[in-house]
Motif scaffolding. Sequence first.
Motif, mmCIF file in Angstrom:
data_model
loop_
_atom_site.group_PDB
_atom_site.id
_atom_site.type_symbol
_atom_site.label_atom_id
_atom_site.label_comp_id
_atom_site.label_asym_id
_atom_site.label_seq_id
_atom_site.Cartn_x
_atom_site.Cartn_y
_atom_site.Cartn_z
ATOM 1 N N GLU A 88 139.266 37.866 81.673
ATOM 2 C CA GLU A 88 140.029 39.643 81.749
ATOM 3 C C GLU A 88 140.284 40.283 80.263
ATOM 4 O O GLU A 88 141.114 38.945 79.541
ATOM 5 N N PRO A 89 141.422 40.952 79.606
ATOM 6 C CA PRO A 89 141.915 40.716 78.376
ATOM 7 C C PRO A 89 143.013 40.610 78.948
ATOM 8 O O PRO A 89 144.038 41.083 79.534
ATOM 9 N N THR A 92 146.964 44.631 75.817
ATOM 10 C CA THR A 92 147.019 46.425 76.448
ATOM 11 C C THR A 92 145.752 46.349 74.989
ATOM 12 O O THR A 92 144.898 47.058 74.974
ATOM 13 N N GLN A 94 143.219 44.340 73.644
ATOM 14 C CA GLN A 94 141.828 44.099 74.289
ATOM 15 C C GLN A 94 141.300 44.783 75.120
ATOM 16 O O GLN A 94 140.321 44.590 75.170
ATOM 17 N N GLU A 95 142.352 45.820 75.676
ATOM 18 C CA GLU A 95 141.434 46.320 76.954
ATOM 19 C C GLU A 95 139.957 47.392 76.411
ATOM 20 O O GLU A 95 139.120 47.797 76.893
ATOM 21 N N TRP A 98 136.902 46.084 75.381
ATOM 22 C CA TRP A 98 136.594 44.961 76.212
ATOM 23 C C TRP A 98 135.232 44.385 76.945
ATOM 24 O O TRP A 98 134.210 43.808 76.640
#
Length: 151
Positions: A88-89, A92, A94-95, A98
């Motif tokens: 998961e990222p 924030t 990287q969200e 993703w």
Amino acid sequence: MAEGGTKDAKKGREPKNQVHQEAILVETIRKEMANQKLFTNYSVNPFKKSEALTPKPNVYPDEGAGEDSSFIDIIHRANLEPEKKYREPQTTSQEIGWFHEPLLKSNRADPRLNFPMIRSEISAYAEEYFKFKPKKYDKSLRQPGEEPKAK
């Protein structure tokens, strides 16, 4: 006048006791030594871009020295994309992006999701018109309703 006492006596506190101060210092050192770990596993930081290290010029390289496969795996893992390294990222930033795979597979035959460009007579005429349109503003051309300039 007031008596010549210490600062602590003026504030209403007892003066510092040297024996208590030494006991506090000994207890602090004992706690630090209990929680302190000696780190002896040194290696090159795989997350920092660095140049290759050359051996010393006056030392012959070991013939039997091989590559450290675990270190090479760490280097390869450090160079992977974040989606392959983590589930998961991590931040924030990287969200965004993703999950970059489309939710629906592209189907060109489905008219609900596919809107191809349709060429008609008008669009063919406009295409030809813009091919021959002058790139720069020509001073000899005038806008509709504009009076010609006097020379």
